[in-house]
Design a protein around this motif. Structure first.
Motif, mmCIF file in Angstrom:
data_model
loop_
_atom_site.group_PDB
_atom_site.id
_atom_site.type_symbol
_atom_site.label_atom_id
_atom_site.label_comp_id
_atom_site.label_asym_id
_atom_site.label_seq_id
_atom_site.Cartn_x
_atom_site.Cartn_y
_atom_site.Cartn_z
ATOM 1 N N GLU A 40 -5.102 -3.101 5.819
ATOM 2 C CA GLU A 40 -4.459 -3.938 6.634
ATOM 3 C C GLU A 40 -5.382 -4.700 7.371
ATOM 4 O O GLU A 40 -5.265 -5.925 7.549
ATOM 5 C CB GLU A 40 -3.277 -3.259 7.360
ATOM 6 N N GLN A 41 -6.311 -4.064 7.966
ATOM 7 C CA GLN A 41 -7.051 -5.066 8.909
ATOM 8 C C GLN A 41 -7.899 -6.025 8.026
ATOM 9 O O GLN A 41 -8.044 -7.254 8.489
ATOM 10 C CB GLN A 41 -8.222 -4.042 9.562
ATOM 11 N N PHE A 42 -8.563 -5.588 6.796
ATOM 12 C CA PHE A 42 -9.267 -6.676 6.074
ATOM 13 C C PHE A 42 -8.350 -7.467 5.503
ATOM 14 O O PHE A 42 -8.858 -8.802 4.997
ATOM 15 C CB PHE A 42 -10.101 -5.761 4.881
ATOM 16 N N GLU A 43 -7.009 -7.395 5.084
ATOM 17 C CA GLU A 43 -6.267 -8.174 4.578
ATOM 18 C C GLU A 43 -5.882 -9.377 5.726
ATOM 19 O O GLU A 43 -5.875 -10.525 5.167
ATOM 20 C CB GLU A 43 -4.761 -7.596 4.308
ATOM 21 N N LYS A 44 -5.738 -8.944 6.835
ATOM 22 C CA LYS A 44 -5.727 -9.961 7.809
ATOM 23 C C LYS A 44 -6.903 -10.736 8.218
ATOM 24 O O LYS A 44 -6.934 -11.915 8.177
ATOM 25 C CB LYS A 44 -5.103 -9.246 9.084
ATOM 26 N N LYS A 45 -8.017 -9.961 8.274
ATOM 27 C CA LYS A 45 -9.387 -10.816 8.213
ATOM 28 C C LYS A 45 -9.566 -11.831 7.169
ATOM 29 O O LYS A 45 -10.178 -12.869 7.476
ATOM 30 C CB LYS A 45 -10.303 -9.623 8.163
ATOM 31 N N TYR A 46 -9.534 -11.332 5.775
ATOM 32 C CA TYR A 46 -9.706 -12.247 4.752
ATOM 33 C C TYR A 46 -8.433 -13.125 4.197
ATOM 34 O O TYR A 46 -8.687 -13.750 3.332
ATOM 35 C CB TYR A 46 -10.332 -11.525 3.771
ATOM 36 N N ASN A 47 -7.546 -12.652 4.846
ATOM 37 C CA ASN A 47 -6.012 -13.660 4.582
ATOM 38 C C ASN A 47 -5.798 -13.264 3.097
ATOM 39 O O ASN A 47 -5.523 -14.266 2.135
ATOM 40 C CB ASN A 47 -6.309 -14.933 4.987
ATOM 41 N N ARG A 48 -5.807 -12.176 2.507
ATOM 42 C CA ARG A 48 -5.542 -11.805 1.224
ATOM 43 C C ARG A 48 -4.743 -10.529 1.082
ATOM 44 O O ARG A 48 -5.333 -9.588 1.593
ATOM 45 C CB ARG A 48 -6.762 -12.018 0.327
ATOM 46 N N LYS A 49 -3.633 -10.444 0.422
ATOM 47 C CA LYS A 49 -2.704 -9.406 0.333
ATOM 48 C C LYS A 49 -3.499 -8.589 -0.876
ATOM 49 O O LYS A 49 -3.491 -9.001 -1.948
ATOM 50 C CB LYS A 49 -1.401 -9.813 -0.003
ATOM 51 N N ARG A 50 -3.688 -7.351 -0.668
ATOM 52 C CA ARG A 50 -4.096 -6.260 -1.852
ATOM 53 C C ARG A 50 -3.402 -5.039 -1.775
ATOM 54 O O ARG A 50 -2.946 -4.502 -0.736
ATOM 55 C CB ARG A 50 -5.583 -6.085 -1.703
ATOM 56 N N THR A 51 -3.355 -4.371 -3.153
ATOM 57 C CA THR A 51 -2.645 -3.127 -3.354
ATOM 58 C C THR A 51 -3.901 -2.437 -4.118
ATOM 59 O O THR A 51 -4.630 -2.996 -4.881
ATOM 60 C CB THR A 51 -1.320 -3.189 -3.990
ATOM 61 N N VAL A 70 -16.247 0.614 1.695
ATOM 62 C CA VAL A 70 -15.755 0.777 0.268
ATOM 63 C C VAL A 70 -14.279 -0.108 0.269
ATOM 64 O O VAL A 70 -14.282 -0.917 -0.462
ATOM 65 C CB VAL A 70 -15.513 2.095 -0.095
ATOM 66 N N ILE A 71 -13.513 0.054 1.421
ATOM 67 C CA ILE A 71 -12.582 -0.640 1.397
ATOM 68 C C ILE A 71 -12.748 -2.292 1.765
ATOM 69 O O ILE A 71 -11.916 -3.068 0.631
ATOM 70 C CB ILE A 71 -11.504 -0.355 2.758
ATOM 71 N N GLU A 72 -13.525 -2.679 2.536
ATOM 72 C CA GLU A 72 -13.975 -4.084 2.782
ATOM 73 C C GLU A 72 -14.602 -4.575 1.485
ATOM 74 O O GLU A 72 -14.207 -5.708 0.994
ATOM 75 C CB GLU A 72 -14.879 -4.103 3.973
ATOM 76 N N HIS A 73 -15.381 -3.898 0.651
ATOM 77 C CA HIS A 73 -16.054 -4.070 -0.466
ATOM 78 C C HIS A 73 -14.815 -4.567 -1.371
ATOM 79 O O HIS A 73 -15.035 -5.684 -2.247
ATOM 80 C CB HIS A 73 -16.977 -2.957 -1.000
ATOM 81 N N ALA A 74 -13.931 -3.629 -1.678
ATOM 82 C CA ALA A 74 -13.107 -3.894 -2.503
ATOM 83 C C ALA A 74 -12.150 -5.120 -2.294
ATOM 84 O O ALA A 74 -11.715 -5.836 -3.306
ATOM 85 C CB ALA A 74 -12.199 -2.561 -2.806
ATOM 86 N N VAL A 75 -11.686 -5.381 -1.117
ATOM 87 C CA VAL A 75 -10.776 -6.371 -0.643
ATOM 88 C C VAL A 75 -11.758 -7.739 -0.993
ATOM 89 O O VAL A 75 -10.901 -8.729 -1.669
ATOM 90 C CB VAL A 75 -10.391 -6.282 0.834
ATOM 91 N N VAL A 76 -12.922 -7.655 -0.673
ATOM 92 C CA VAL A 76 -13.733 -8.892 -0.841
ATOM 93 C C VAL A 76 -13.975 -9.343 -2.199
ATOM 94 O O VAL A 76 -13.933 -10.585 -2.689
ATOM 95 C CB VAL A 76 -14.932 -8.730 -0.143
ATOM 96 N N VAL A 77 -14.321 -8.372 -2.911
ATOM 97 C CA VAL A 77 -14.729 -8.808 -4.395
ATOM 98 C C VAL A 77 -13.537 -8.884 -5.351
ATOM 99 O O VAL A 77 -13.809 -9.345 -6.594
ATOM 100 C CB VAL A 77 -15.641 -7.643 -5.012
ATOM 101 N N SER A 78 -12.395 -8.322 -5.274
ATOM 102 C CA SER A 78 -11.306 -8.462 -5.962
ATOM 103 C C SER A 78 -10.651 -9.766 -6.035
ATOM 104 O O SER A 78 -10.536 -10.483 -4.965
ATOM 105 C CB SER A 78 -10.244 -7.673 -5.617
ATOM 106 N N SER A 79 -10.502 -10.398 -7.118
ATOM 107 C CA SER A 79 -9.906 -11.720 -7.142
ATOM 108 C C SER A 79 -8.490 -11.712 -7.441
ATOM 109 O O SER A 79 -7.895 -12.772 -7.723
ATOM 110 C CB SER A 79 -10.715 -12.590 -8.273
ATOM 111 N N GLN A 80 -7.929 -10.499 -7.702
ATOM 112 C CA GLN A 80 -6.495 -10.512 -8.083
ATOM 113 C C GLN A 80 -5.705 -9.412 -6.947
ATOM 114 O O GLN A 80 -6.571 -8.794 -6.091
ATOM 115 C CB GLN A 80 -6.521 -9.736 -9.322
ATOM 116 N N THR A 81 -4.713 -9.317 -6.888
ATOM 117 C CA THR A 81 -3.691 -8.769 -5.927
ATOM 118 C C THR A 81 -4.077 -7.135 -5.968
ATOM 119 O O THR A 81 -4.182 -6.534 -5.073
ATOM 120 C CB THR A 81 -2.233 -8.805 -6.051
#
Length: 244
Positions: free
Chosen positions: A124-135, A159-170
């Motif tokens: 949730e923190q990284f979703e707000k930081k990078y403005n991207r919703k991820r599941t 690991v969580i931040e890495h995944a949020v940053v490199v993923s190009s899809q939800t």
């Protein structure tokens, strides 16, 4: 270190502000002073911290008059300070000054039940930081639950931040995880359980932990103490999973 902690007077050293600076100790007066990684203090700095704790007084760098402070002290370290004392790397008198009310936080490997709540929190923190919703895909969650977290919570955050940053899809899948989570054992675990629902996976993990604890400890009280839950909870969970 001393300039940051104790502050300094105007012109105390080359490059010092002409107005001087208030240190962290003085700012903590009437409040709480938190010293992180206290096990890394040099011998000289250990002496200064010990004197500060004992006398509640200090001199700012370049100062001539002692300043008196009153604060609550919290110190943290990832080192075994008892071992450091035995090896003459940490002062014994400072250790006893700091270890009045010790609180030991188990490693993440010792409390796997915390992995999923931490995953949710930091995602949730990284979703707000990078403005991207991820599941997270179920296979990813299983891989995280099965991983040996040598780097503790910091590694999980990375690991969580890495995944949020490199993923190009939800949806975050296994391909978005660092290579360290693609080990054979973990891949096998995901292949076996990747299609399970999350609650089923967590229940299975809970049962595995209870089975191991049952073999290691003699009583349900000891199991409860080791797992950080009450004895009645242990009994209830053992019955739930038919662990006898």
């Amino acid at each position: 270190f001393e300039a940051e902690l104790f502050g300094y007077e105007a012109g105390a050293f080359t490059g010092a502000s002409k107005n001087g600076k208030v240190g962290l100790v003085e700012l903590a007066d009437g409040g709480t002073l938190f010293l992180d990684e206290v096990g890394e203090l040099s011998p000289a700095h250990q002496v200064k911290i010990l004197k500060l704790i004992q006398e509640k007084q200090f001199y700012s760098v370049g100062g001539r008059k002692p300043k008196t402070v009153d604060f609550r002290l919290i110190a943290a370290t990832n080192k075994d300070l008892e071992k450091a004392v035995a090896e003459k790397e940490f002062r014994e008198d400072l250790y006893f000054r700091l270890s009045v009310v010790p609180i030991t936080i188990p490693s993440l490997n010792e409390r796997p039940e915390d992995i999923f709540p931490l995953l949710t929190h930091f995602a949730e923190q990284f979703e707000k930081k990078y403005n991207r919703k991820r599941t997270f895909d179920n296979a990813v969650i299983h891989a995280l639950l099965a991983h040996e977290w040598k780097g503790n919570v910091r590694e999980l955050i990375n690991v969580i931040e890495h995944a949020v940053v490199v993923s190009s899809q939800t949806l975050i899948t296994m391909e978005h995880l660092p290579h360290s989570l693609h080990r054979k054992k973990q891949v096998q675990h995901v292949e076996e359980h990747g299609k399970m629902k999350l609650n089923d996976a967590l229940n299975e993990l809970e049962k595995e932990i209870l089975v191991k604890a049952k073999k290691q400890y003699k009583t349900t009280t000891e199991i409860g103490e080791a797992l950080g839950i009450s004895q009645p909870s242990v009994v209830r969970k053992l019955k739930k999973h038919s662990v006898f």
